[in-house]
Design a protein around this motif. Structure first.
Motif, mmCIF file in Angstrom:
data_model
loop_
_atom_site.group_PDB
_atom_site.id
_atom_site.type_symbol
_atom_site.label_atom_id
_atom_site.label_comp_id
_atom_site.label_asym_id
_atom_site.label_seq_id
_atom_site.Cartn_x
_atom_site.Cartn_y
_atom_site.Cartn_z
ATOM 1 N N ASP A 80 40.031 54.263 40.683
ATOM 2 C CA ASP A 80 38.583 54.400 40.745
ATOM 3 C C ASP A 80 38.146 55.190 39.519
ATOM 4 O OD1 ASP A 80 35.956 55.066 41.182
ATOM 5 O OD2 ASP A 80 36.204 55.294 43.341
ATOM 6 N N THR A 138 30.308 52.888 44.691
ATOM 7 C CA THR A 138 31.353 51.875 44.547
ATOM 8 C C THR A 138 30.670 50.513 44.628
ATOM 9 O OG1 THR A 138 31.726 51.978 46.917
ATOM 10 C CG2 THR A 138 33.255 53.217 45.539
ATOM 11 N N TYR A 139 31.349 49.485 44.133
ATOM 12 C CA TYR A 139 30.800 48.147 44.241
ATOM 13 C C TYR A 139 30.937 47.681 45.691
ATOM 14 C CZ TYR A 139 30.770 47.750 39.145
ATOM 15 O OH TYR A 139 30.510 47.923 37.821
ATOM 16 N N LEU A 148 31.478 41.810 46.430
ATOM 17 C CA LEU A 148 31.677 41.655 44.997
ATOM 18 C C LEU A 148 33.177 41.651 44.663
ATOM 19 C CD1 LEU A 148 29.761 41.251 42.685
ATOM 20 C CD2 LEU A 148 29.906 43.672 42.174
ATOM 21 N N GLU A 149 33.982 42.357 45.485
ATOM 22 C CA GLU A 149 35.438 42.321 45.286
ATOM 23 C C GLU A 149 35.963 40.910 45.527
ATOM 24 O OE1 GLU A 149 38.110 45.164 46.999
ATOM 25 O OE2 GLU A 149 36.698 46.783 46.576
ATOM 26 N N CYS A 193 35.146 38.987 42.502
ATOM 27 C CA CYS A 193 36.044 39.347 41.394
ATOM 28 C C CYS A 193 37.407 38.687 41.549
ATOM 29 C CB CYS A 193 36.224 40.859 41.328
ATOM 30 S SG CYS A 193 34.807 41.692 40.613
ATOM 31 N N TYR A 194 37.974 38.740 42.760
ATOM 32 C CA TYR A 194 39.279 38.103 42.983
ATOM 33 C C TYR A 194 39.195 36.609 42.676
ATOM 34 C CZ TYR A 194 42.310 41.767 44.775
ATOM 35 O OH TYR A 194 43.112 42.856 44.864
ATOM 36 N N LEU A 204 37.032 35.049 40.693
ATOM 37 C CA LEU A 204 36.856 34.814 39.256
ATOM 38 C C LEU A 204 38.139 35.094 38.480
ATOM 39 C CD1 LEU A 204 33.271 36.182 38.556
ATOM 40 C CD2 LEU A 204 34.067 33.823 38.396
ATOM 41 N N ILE A 205 38.868 36.161 38.867
ATOM 42 C CA ILE A 205 40.138 36.470 38.191
ATOM 43 C C ILE A 205 41.081 35.276 38.329
ATOM 44 C CG2 ILE A 205 42.235 37.871 38.338
ATOM 45 C CD1 ILE A 205 40.391 40.244 39.094
ATOM 46 N N SER A 221 46.173 38.846 39.978
ATOM 47 C CA SER A 221 45.497 39.956 40.655
ATOM 48 C C SER A 221 46.449 40.728 41.563
ATOM 49 C CB SER A 221 44.297 39.436 41.444
ATOM 50 O OG SER A 221 44.693 38.415 42.315
#
Lengths: 155, 250
Positions: free
Chosen positions: B74, B110-111, B115-116, B119-120, B122-123, B199
């Protein structure tokens, strides 16, 4: 679109997303994104010049660390932040995957080669980061001493 | 001095939990306690434990030990902790204000969780393209990435074991990739699996572990190496189970 450009763009997207998973925000997110973009661009350049992936990994890790050390001083945050985010495209994921598949297929020679290669890449990254941060520490300490000597002389 | 030691260790503990390097934590604790009037500070920190001893001006010797739980990453929190420790050293924050400042760091933004997932996804999609996958594989990878994040979330809610979570994530990614390639996905499963492994793999962990070893924090480095190795084995195991069941991929 040439494959190199696709790689640079998708690597940058990967860096940004990882940076968000690391809870990097605002201006620091932008610095991380630029780092991700630079890291794979540098890699492609040095891979072309040296024809040696491990050596290129070392050089790029050192350059990215130099970038991170400078930016960390500009935005006043720990250097690790930018190193971690920018090195994401260099993580040897494919290399680890082929280590796995060769282990599964039972080809032990290939497995040994792939495993050693994955470790070489990781070690090259680590050594590049250490070398550059040691040099940066020396340079910034020198600048600090030089500045304080200047101010002392003025008095 | 007792309270100051505890405050400094609170900051150090939070820094470790936010993913700071060992020498940064040791350095911060040293600086804070020296700024707060300690004659001598000795710190010994590894990933799972902290020991700090201070010599006070009146000749008293104080020691405090902490057991450190799991660490995440973090960097927003680390940024705030770092500037807090700077402000303590410059005298901007008084010793009795440290705890209040620290609780403000706790409420750092924190996001959101959704959004996590994004992100996963998109990664996974981006690295499928990165490692030579085609557009169809990349689009499918987006969904797989979100599914991997969901499996990690379920693991987090039930078994709470990081190694097992890696196994599950790799299992889910491989299963979906094999399924897609069985149903006729052009290009096969490889690029989809690699995109999703990105990831999960301990690439950053291994690089940090080697950095620790090279910079002299050898115990921490060895602990982190073993963690990274276990994570890699768990990912390989997730793949192996499916590859064995389907006879080496489809």
């Amino acid at each position: 679109m040439p494959f190199g450009l696709i790689q640079v763009l998708s690597g940058t997207v990967g860096s940004i997303c990882f940076a968000m998973l690391f809870n990097i925000r605002g201006r620091r997110l932008a610095v991380s994104a630029v780092g991700g973009f630079l890291s794979w661009s540098f890699y492609l350049l040095f891979e072309l010049l040296t024809k040696n992936e491990v050596l290129s990994y070392f050089i790029v890790a050192a350059l990215i660390t130099a970038y991170a050390e400078c930016m960390a001083r500009v935005v006043k945050t720990p250097t690790t932040t930018f190193i971690m985010a920018a090195l994401i495209p260099l993580i040897p994921g494919a290399s680890l995957y082929y280590t796995m598949t060769s282990a599964f297929s039972g080809d032990l020679t290939l497995f040994g080669n792939k495993a050693v290669y994955t470790l070489e890449l990781a070690a090259a990254l680590a050594l590049g980061v250490i070398t550059a941060s040691a040099v940066a520490k020396g340079i910034f300490a020198g600048i600090k001493r030089w500045r304080s000597r200047l101010t002392n002389n003025e008095q | 001095m007792k309270n100051k030691l505890t405050s400094a260790m609170n900051i150090g503990e939070e820094m470790l939990a936010a993913g700071a390097e060992i020498h940064r934590v040791e350095d911060s604790i040293n600086r804070i306690l020296t700024a707060l009037g300690a004659c001598r500070v000795d710190t010994f920190i590894i990933t799972s434990s902290m020991v700090v001893t201070v010599h006070t001006e009146c000749g008293e010797i104080l020691t405090e030990t902490r057991r450190i739980g799991g660490a995440g990453t973090d960097f927003e929190k680390l940024h705030l902790l770092n500037s807090l420790s700077r402000r303590i050293c410059s005298g901007e924050v008084a010793p009795d204000e440290i705890d209040a400042e620290l609780s403000r760091v706790h409420s750092a933004r924190t996001y959101p969780l959704w959004l996590e997932f994004v992100c996963y996804a998109l990664i996974a999609g981006a690295f499928t393209l990165f490692f030579g996958g085609n557009v169809f594989q990349a689009l499918f990878s987006l969904g797989v990435g979100a599914a991997v994040r969901l499996s990690l979330l379920l693991c987090d809610l039930t078994v709470k074991n990081r190694i097992f979570a890696k196994f599950t994530g790799s299992f889910v990614a491989t299963a979906l990739a094999f399924l897609a390639s069985h149903l006729g996905m052009p290009g096969g499963a490889d690029a989809i699996i690699i995109g999703n492994i990105m990831s999960l793999i301990p690439g950053i962990g291994l690089t940090n572990a080697l950095r620790d070893i090279f910079t002299g924090d050898s115990i921490t480095g060895i602990l982190r190496c073993i963690e990274a190795l276990l994570a890699a084995l768990a990912i390989a195991a997730g793949y192996f189970v499916l590859a064995a069941l389907t006879g080496g991929g489809v």
